[in-house]
Design a protein around this motif. Sequence first.
Motif, PDB file in Angstrom:
ATOM      1  N   VAL A 243     -17.751  -7.216 -52.381  1.00 37.31           N
ATOM      2  CA  VAL A 243     -18.738  -6.133 -52.251  1.00 37.31           C
ATOM      3  C   VAL A 243     -20.012  -6.367 -53.064  1.00 37.31           C
ATOM      4  CG1 VAL A 243     -16.906  -4.466 -51.789  1.00 37.31           C
ATOM      5  CG2 VAL A 243     -17.742  -4.709 -54.111  1.00 37.31           C
ATOM      6  N   ARG A 244     -20.101  -7.505 -53.742  1.00 34.61           N
ATOM      7  CA  ARG A 244     -21.316  -7.897 -54.464  1.00 34.61           C
ATOM      8  C   ARG A 244     -21.916  -6.723 -55.257  1.00 34.61           C
ATOM      9  NH1 ARG A 244     -21.431  -9.975 -49.436  1.00 34.61           N
ATOM     10  NH2 ARG A 244     -22.859  -8.429 -48.628  1.00 34.61           N
ATOM     11  N   PRO A 245     -21.162  -6.177 -56.217  1.00 30.70           N
ATOM     12  CA  PRO A 245     -21.600  -4.946 -56.877  1.00 30.70           C
ATOM     13  C   PRO A 245     -22.819  -5.108 -57.773  1.00 30.70           C
ATOM     14  CG  PRO A 245     -19.644  -5.819 -57.936  1.00 30.70           C
ATOM     15  CD  PRO A 245     -19.860  -6.647 -56.713  1.00 30.70           C
ATOM     16  N   ILE A 246     -23.603  -4.046 -57.823  1.00 32.07           N
ATOM     17  CA  ILE A 246     -24.700  -3.905 -58.765  1.00 32.07           C
ATOM     18  C   ILE A 246     -24.181  -3.018 -59.898  1.00 32.07           C
ATOM     19  CG2 ILE A 246     -27.014  -2.975 -59.125  1.00 32.07           C
ATOM     20  CD1 ILE A 246     -27.471  -3.421 -56.078  1.00 32.07           C
ATOM     21  N   PRO A 247     -24.021  -3.553 -61.117  1.00 26.42           N
ATOM     22  CA  PRO A 247     -23.400  -2.762 -62.188  1.00 26.42           C
ATOM     23  C   PRO A 247     -24.280  -1.610 -62.645  1.00 26.42           C
ATOM     24  CG  PRO A 247     -24.203  -4.838 -63.051  1.00 26.42           C
ATOM     25  CD  PRO A 247     -24.374  -4.904 -61.561  1.00 26.42           C
ATOM     26  N   PHE A 248     -23.626  -0.466 -62.857  1.00 30.21           N
ATOM     27  CA  PHE A 248     -24.311   0.721 -63.357  1.00 30.21           C
ATOM     28  C   PHE A 248     -23.455   1.307 -64.464  1.00 30.21           C
ATOM     29  CE2 PHE A 248     -25.384   5.205 -63.535  1.00 30.21           C
ATOM     30  CZ  PHE A 248     -26.768   5.186 -63.435  1.00 30.21           C
TER      31      PHE A 248
ATOM     32  N   MET B 200     -33.669  -2.218 -55.774  1.00 26.79           N
ATOM     33  CA  MET B 200     -34.953  -2.440 -55.107  1.00 26.79           C
ATOM     34  C   MET B 200     -35.108  -3.901 -54.678  1.00 26.79           C
ATOM     35  SD  MET B 200     -37.527  -0.052 -57.393  1.00 26.79           S
ATOM     36  CE  MET B 200     -38.923  -0.366 -56.304  1.00 26.79           C
ATOM     37  N   SER B 201     -34.595  -4.814 -55.490  1.00 28.66           N
ATOM     38  CA  SER B 201     -34.662  -6.231 -55.149  1.00 28.66           C
ATOM     39  C   SER B 201     -33.867  -6.525 -53.886  1.00 28.66           C
ATOM     40  CB  SER B 201     -34.133  -7.071 -56.319  1.00 28.66           C
ATOM     41  OG  SER B 201     -34.129  -8.444 -55.991  1.00 28.66           O
ATOM     42  N   VAL B 202     -32.677  -5.932 -53.765  1.00 28.07           N
ATOM     43  CA  VAL B 202     -31.850  -6.125 -52.571  1.00 28.07           C
ATOM     44  C   VAL B 202     -32.565  -5.586 -51.335  1.00 28.07           C
ATOM     45  CG1 VAL B 202     -29.703  -5.412 -51.423  1.00 28.07           C
ATOM     46  CG2 VAL B 202     -29.653  -6.136 -53.820  1.00 28.07           C
ATOM     47  N   ILE B 203     -33.167  -4.416 -51.466  1.00 33.09           N
ATOM     48  CA  ILE B 203     -33.883  -3.805 -50.338  1.00 33.09           C
ATOM     49  C   ILE B 203     -35.073  -4.664 -49.926  1.00 33.09           C
ATOM     50  CG2 ILE B 203     -35.317  -1.837 -49.660  1.00 33.09           C
ATOM     51  CD1 ILE B 203     -32.385  -1.128 -49.629  1.00 33.09           C
ATOM     52  N   ARG B 204     -35.832  -5.129 -50.898  1.00 36.81           N
ATOM     53  CA  ARG B 204     -37.003  -5.974 -50.587  1.00 36.81           C
ATOM     54  C   ARG B 204     -36.600  -7.257 -49.872  1.00 36.81           C
ATOM     55  NH1 ARG B 204     -39.099  -4.399 -55.784  1.00 36.81           N
ATOM     56  NH2 ARG B 204     -38.154  -6.276 -56.678  1.00 36.81           N
ATOM     57  N   ASP B 205     -35.402  -7.760 -50.162  1.00 39.41           N
ATOM     58  CA  ASP B 205     -34.912  -8.983 -49.520  1.00 39.41           C
ATOM     59  C   ASP B 205     -34.265  -8.720 -48.162  1.00 39.41           C
ATOM     60  OD1 ASP B 205     -35.789 -10.485 -51.630  1.00 39.41           O
ATOM     61  OD2 ASP B 205     -33.842 -10.587 -52.642  1.00 39.41           O
ATOM     62  N   GLY B 206     -34.362  -7.472 -47.698  1.00 38.89           N
ATOM     63  CA  GLY B 206     -33.822  -7.124 -46.387  1.00 38.89           C
ATOM     64  C   GLY B 206     -32.348  -6.794 -46.372  1.00 38.89           C
ATOM     65  N   GLY B 207     -31.799  -6.464 -47.530  1.00 39.05           N
ATOM     66  CA  GLY B 207     -30.372  -6.174 -47.620  1.00 39.05           C
ATOM     67  C   GLY B 207     -30.049  -4.696 -47.512  1.00 39.05           C
ATOM     68  N   ALA B 208     -28.768  -4.392 -47.679  1.00 34.18           N
ATOM     69  CA  ALA B 208     -28.278  -3.013 -47.642  1.00 34.18           C
ATOM     70  C   ALA B 208     -27.666  -2.665 -48.990  1.00 34.18           C
ATOM     71  CB  ALA B 208     -27.244  -2.844 -46.540  1.00 34.18           C
TER      72      ALA B 208
END
Length: 383
Positions: free
Chosen positions: A72-77, A91-99
């Motif tokens: 699931v390639r988590p973004i830690p929070f 935001m980086s994931v979104i800019r790269d066209g991801g979900a």
Amino acid sequence: MFIYPALFVLYGFRFDKKTSKKIQRPCLILINHQTVIDHLAISMGFKFGMNYVATDSIFRHGFLSKLMVALVRPIPFSKGSSDLSAIKNMMSVIRDGGAVAMFPSGNRSFFGDESTIVQGIGKLAKKFNVPLVLVQQRGGYNTIPRWKAKPSRGKITAVVTKVVSPEEMAAMSVAEVDEIIQKELSFNEFEYNKTAQIVYRGRHKAEYLESVLFYCPQCGSMTGLFSEGNDFMCRDCGAKVRINGTGFFEKVDKAKNLPETILEWGRLQLEYIKNFDFSGFTGKPVFSDNDVEFSSVAYAKKEALLGTGTVALYADKLSVCGQEFPIAEITTAIIGARKMTVYHGDNVYSILAPFRTNFMKYMISNYLLRNKALNIKEEYYGY
């Protein structure tokens, strides 16, 4: 992939893929949070991969953490604190066209309803300027309660209930987007099952329920509740209920004042603590529990054991294995059911307790006492 059939066999999970088949990246996916399998289960409903925003505790479990990172390639929070690095990564994931996928409540349900959804998430959705996808899960709470050691066999469904385009959000205020998120993700498991009538199969439906419920509405005891099989009872007054096949309580003995659902019970105990007189508990503890492990936590890293001993809550402090934290200086969060995280300035600690230990009473009281000490009017109690 083998995971989807396994989720169906083990938990009766299905995703209504008719509702998700037209969705493409980039997008922001928001989901209500019911079970420990939510990250994997929701991923099965889309034809593309996604990055989940997940509490940094997900990185502290060895092989299991490595598996979750791969899937699931988590973004830690960091739960309980503001985490700007997580927002930058999203935001980086979104800019790269991801979900990016996330659970806005940040909390698996304790009592069968959705935990508090973070206000202002609509501002983030507008800022991303991508489609907002709202997913609702149903039936998960009674299948895999966070307080239970063994799941029941039930029926979990997930469905995309709404997609909001960037153009639609541009014409809305942040409050209006927040209102849509709140409406689509709010969910009451017990109201749902009055109609759905899902039967949950298992022999230990009440097992470890005392890890989230601590107050007996029949006699007022905060130390007498315990579970056995499908039964939940109070040692002090003999009141007993039994969880039936649809997840509701059936009154067995001396249970006149006991509620019909776990959710109602949770609300009663919160009101009890809100009206509790803590004034006489500066020299003696309100609650205490033994045999806990106390550890320091580095961000997204393994924990380092500091000691073992007793946790105790007073009106003005939390004491853990000899270390004291002023109640006005800390916030707490429950991870799973047996672990409580303590945030004190830049330091993070964890307390691991035996099964049946109730951390809910500590967390609710911490927020109540902290808010009073700091004159904070917001009614938030950690969930």
